[in-house]
Design a protein around this motif. Structure first.
Motif, short mmCIF file in Angstrom:
data_model
loop_
_atom_site.label_atom_id
_atom_site.label_comp_id
_atom_site.label_asym_id
_atom_site.label_seq_id
_atom_site.Cartn_x
_atom_site.Cartn_y
_atom_site.Cartn_z
N HIS A 39 0.82 -1.21 0.00
CA HIS A 39 0.00 0.00 0.00
C HIS A 39 0.85 1.26 0.00
O HIS A 39 0.50 2.25 -0.65
N TYR A 40 1.96 1.22 0.75
CA TYR A 40 2.83 2.39 0.85
C TYR A 40 4.29 1.95 0.90
O TYR A 40 4.62 0.88 1.41
N SER A 41 5.15 2.81 0.36
CA SER A 41 6.59 2.69 0.52
C SER A 41 7.11 4.07 0.90
O SER A 41 6.33 4.97 1.22
N SER A 42 8.41 4.26 0.88
CA SER A 42 8.97 5.59 1.10
C SER A 42 10.27 5.71 0.33
O SER A 42 10.87 4.71 -0.06
N GLU A 104 3.76 -2.70 -6.68
CA GLU A 104 2.52 -2.93 -5.92
C GLU A 104 2.46 -4.29 -5.24
O GLU A 104 1.57 -4.53 -4.42
N LYS A 123 0.13 3.78 6.50
CA LYS A 123 0.64 5.06 5.99
C LYS A 123 1.63 5.67 6.97
O LYS A 123 2.72 6.12 6.57
N MET A 126 5.07 4.05 6.98
CA MET A 126 5.95 4.42 5.88
C MET A 126 6.31 5.90 5.89
O MET A 126 7.26 6.32 5.22
N THR A 301 6.41 15.17 6.10
CA THR A 301 6.20 14.22 5.02
C THR A 301 5.53 14.87 3.82
O THR A 301 4.57 15.63 3.96
N GLU A 303 3.94 13.50 -0.08
CA GLU A 303 3.46 12.24 -0.67
C GLU A 303 3.55 12.30 -2.19
O GLU A 303 3.33 13.35 -2.80
N LEU A 326 6.74 10.00 1.22
CA LEU A 326 5.88 8.82 1.25
C LEU A 326 5.49 8.47 -0.19
O LEU A 326 5.14 9.35 -0.97
N LYS A 328 2.84 6.38 -2.35
CA LYS A 328 1.56 5.66 -2.32
C LYS A 328 1.48 4.75 -3.53
O LYS A 328 1.63 5.19 -4.67
#
Length: 330
Positions: A39-42, A104, A123, A126, A301, A303, A326, A328
């Motif tokens: 769902h999320y990375s960074s 993904e 969220k 990450m 942060t 996004e 972040l 997404k």
């Protein structure tokens, strides 16, 4: 057969590296017991190095970077997790030579994942990511070494970066007086919003760097830059203090005498977030979700999605990114 989007880094014939957002299939992923829908990375500096073909980070191409991922378990062949479990993955080989969180889906050994603590969303996890986890390890190391808020200021170098910005916020949350060292004087308001009490410019901090010792000022320090910055932190830390080190963007070399150690009895504490064993890893994530949970994560942060990620990679390499980025997915 599941198809998903991912950033792919390919090596061209002229030894350059090309970034594209492409469709991949789950069957293209490496073998592993745990399949996760991300769902999320960074975005971390190491990810940018991987995306530009740095051989010290990634050696096998085509490759999907992303050393961080938070998502939901699709399947687990060894029953360590169940479908629907929310998990966090940072470090180990993720995004280095194993397809990472800029896709993904990831498939990894289940031993690399931990159950997301109840106090954090995917969220928020990450927003912290590897940089936040490393900052947490650094602050924890100072605390465990016996450094206390009443002993004086704590220095943070590279304070606008991923590790540095979270370290400033965590130290302020824990009651420390924080002095932030940065080359970005225009980010003073940003650093103060995170809890920094004082800002010192990079040039001012490096004055008299040729001297083997300098006047005592700091009770401890979190260094994420290395080189002369780490040396100056050691030279200016008070008797019995401690300095953590986790970065080398300035230099991997440390030009310092033994004087800070044998005349001031101080400690240099190395921080490794990549191979950190799972029990202390879990304990720190629980702390980041509990007593050290930051109220100002949104303030540090920005996004982006996969389609904007290449521009963010260029920006972080050029030193134009402050705080955390972040990513997404989906």
């Amino acid at each position: 057969m599941t198809t998903f989007r991912a950033m792919l880094i390919e090596k061209a014939d002229n030894n350059t590296f090309i970034r594209t957002i492409t469709s991949r299939q789950v069957d293209d992923l490496p073998a592993g017991s745990l399949l996760i829908k991300v769902h999320y990375s960074s975005l971390n500096y190491k990810d940018a190095l991987s995306a530009t073909g740095n051989p010290g980070v990634s050696r096998n191409f085509p490759h999907t970077p992303g050393i961080d991922a938070a998502g939901v378990v699709e399947s687990c062949s060894d029953d360590r997790f169940s479908p629907g479990d929310e998990v966090i993955v940072t470090g180990f080989d993720l995004g280095m030579n194993t397809a990472g969180g800029f896709g993904e889906y990831i498939r990894i050994p289940s031993e690399w994942a931990l159950a997301k603590p109840a106090g954090l969303s995917l969220k928020e996890a990450m927003m912290l990511g590897t940089a936040g986890f490393t900052a947490g390890l650094s602050v924890q190391a100072l605390v465990e070494r016996g450094v206390k808020p009443e002993q004086g200021e704590i220095l943070v170098t590279g304070a606008t970066g991923g590790v540095g910005s979270v370290a400033v916020a965590l130290l302020a949350k824990a009651g420390f007086t924080v002095t932030a060292c940065t080359g970005k004087s225009e980010q003073r308001d940003f650093l103060q919003s995170l809890g920094a009490s004082d800002i010192i410019t990079r040039d001012a901090f490096l004055e008299k760097k040729e001297r083997p010792m300098l006047k005592e000022r700091f009770a401890g320090a979190v260094d994420s830059v290395g080189g002369d910055y780490l040396a100056q932190a050691l030279k200016t830390t008070r008797y019995g203090g401690a300095v953590t080190c986790c970065g080398l963007t300035a230099s991997p070399q440390l030009n310092v005498s033994v004087f800070p150690f044998i005349l001031r009895g101080m400690s240099l504490l190395g921080i490794d977030s990549v191979e950190c064993p799972m029990p202390p890893r879990v304990r720190l994530w629980d702390r980041l979700a509990g007593e050290w949970k930051l109220d100002n994560l949104n303030a540090l942060t920005t996004e982006c999605g996969l389609d904007d990620l290449s521009n963010k990679i260029d920006a972080i390499l050029e030193g134009k990114v402050s705080g955390r980025t972040l990513v997404k997915l989906g």
